[in-house]
Design a protein around this motif. Sequence first.
Motif, short mmCIF file in Angstrom:
data_model
loop_
_atom_site.label_atom_id
_atom_site.label_comp_id
_atom_site.label_asym_id
_atom_site.label_seq_id
_atom_site.Cartn_x
_atom_site.Cartn_y
_atom_site.Cartn_z
N HIS A 26 7.48 -4.32 8.59
CA HIS A 26 6.04 -4.26 8.36
C HIS A 26 5.51 -5.57 7.80
O HIS A 26 6.25 -6.40 7.25
CB HIS A 26 5.70 -3.11 7.43
CG HIS A 26 6.31 -3.24 6.06
ND1 HIS A 26 5.80 -4.07 5.08
CD2 HIS A 26 7.41 -2.65 5.52
CE1 HIS A 26 6.54 -3.98 3.99
NE2 HIS A 26 7.53 -3.13 4.23
N THR A 27 4.21 -5.75 7.89
CA THR A 27 3.54 -6.94 7.35
C THR A 27 3.35 -6.80 5.84
O THR A 27 3.78 -5.82 5.23
CB THR A 27 2.17 -7.13 8.03
OG1 THR A 27 1.36 -5.96 7.78
CG2 THR A 27 2.31 -7.33 9.53
N THR A 28 2.70 -7.77 5.24
CA THR A 28 2.53 -7.80 3.78
C THR A 28 1.81 -6.54 3.28
O THR A 28 0.71 -6.23 3.74
CB THR A 28 1.72 -9.04 3.37
OG1 THR A 28 2.35 -10.21 3.90
CG2 THR A 28 1.65 -9.15 1.85
N PRO A 29 2.40 -5.82 2.34
CA PRO A 29 1.73 -4.61 1.81
C PRO A 29 0.75 -4.96 0.71
O PRO A 29 0.88 -5.99 0.03
CB PRO A 29 2.90 -3.79 1.27
CG PRO A 29 3.90 -4.83 0.84
CD PRO A 29 3.75 -5.98 1.80
N ASN A 30 -0.20 -4.09 0.51
CA ASN A 30 -1.23 -4.29 -0.51
C ASN A 30 -0.72 -3.74 -1.84
O ASN A 30 -0.99 -2.60 -2.22
CB ASN A 30 -2.53 -3.59 -0.10
CG ASN A 30 -3.67 -3.91 -1.05
OD1 ASN A 30 -3.60 -4.85 -1.82
ND2 ASN A 30 -4.72 -3.11 -0.99
N VAL A 31 0.03 -4.59 -2.55
CA VAL A 31 0.60 -4.18 -3.83
C VAL A 31 0.77 -5.43 -4.69
O VAL A 31 1.06 -6.51 -4.19
CB VAL A 31 1.96 -3.46 -3.63
CG1 VAL A 31 3.01 -4.39 -3.04
CG2 VAL A 31 2.45 -2.83 -4.92
N GLU A 32 0.58 -5.26 -5.97
CA GLU A 32 0.73 -6.36 -6.91
C GLU A 32 2.20 -6.81 -6.97
O GLU A 32 3.12 -5.97 -6.93
CB GLU A 32 0.27 -5.90 -8.29
CG GLU A 32 0.38 -6.94 -9.39
CD GLU A 32 0.03 -6.35 -10.75
OE1 GLU A 32 0.36 -7.00 -11.76
OE2 GLU A 32 -0.55 -5.25 -10.79
N LYS A 33 2.40 -8.10 -7.05
CA LYS A 33 3.76 -8.62 -7.17
C LYS A 33 4.41 -8.10 -8.44
O LYS A 33 3.76 -8.00 -9.49
CB LYS A 33 3.73 -10.15 -7.19
CG LYS A 33 5.11 -10.79 -7.19
CD LYS A 33 5.03 -12.30 -7.12
CE LYS A 33 6.40 -12.94 -7.16
NZ LYS A 33 6.34 -14.42 -7.09
#
Length: 201
Positions: free
Chosen positions: A8-15
Amino acid sequence: MEIYLIRHTTPNVEKGICYGQTDLDITETFATEARAIKQVLPPQIPVVFSSPLQRCSKLAAELFPAHEINFNAQLKELHCGIWELQKWDDIPAPELKTWMADFVNVQVPGGESYTQLYTRTVDCFNQIITQHQQAAIVCHAGVVRSILSYITNTPLIDSFNVFKLYYGCVVKITRQQTGLTYQLLHNIPPAQPEQHRPTNL
């Protein structure tokens, strides 16, 4: 036989957040990342499988809009149990140290071990390759790493060092006379490295 493994591509979550089966959304870079993936795929892939989590299902729909996607829960990422959406640095040290000392066999509290992820992933992969000559599998790093460990006989404890897999990577698996082999078609390191462990360990 050609099987295309697509992370999957970059997920929307804080590092620095621990996530596995949390159903994270995608980021604003999704369209750009998906276009780059599509460029390395053949024009016709007859069958598509996907993790049901939306960071995979949305990518599968974008890459294969004319397909009926076969969703399979066996293709989900590692279940991180009670650690899901906690900051890695906030997870109690005793729990974390026990798991990190033997993450291959020790289950995350309320979740899975790497061996359990590997077992269900390989079971699903073998079902796919016995039924289809060409297919795409849209999934997660843990799933891709498990499959690559399986076909190369790589010990799971070594798999993170052997297989560096970035968001949006594409791996082509083919059957040769000597067995199953793989080729990385797309694997671009992100500007900011991923964090899947505490900063102090």
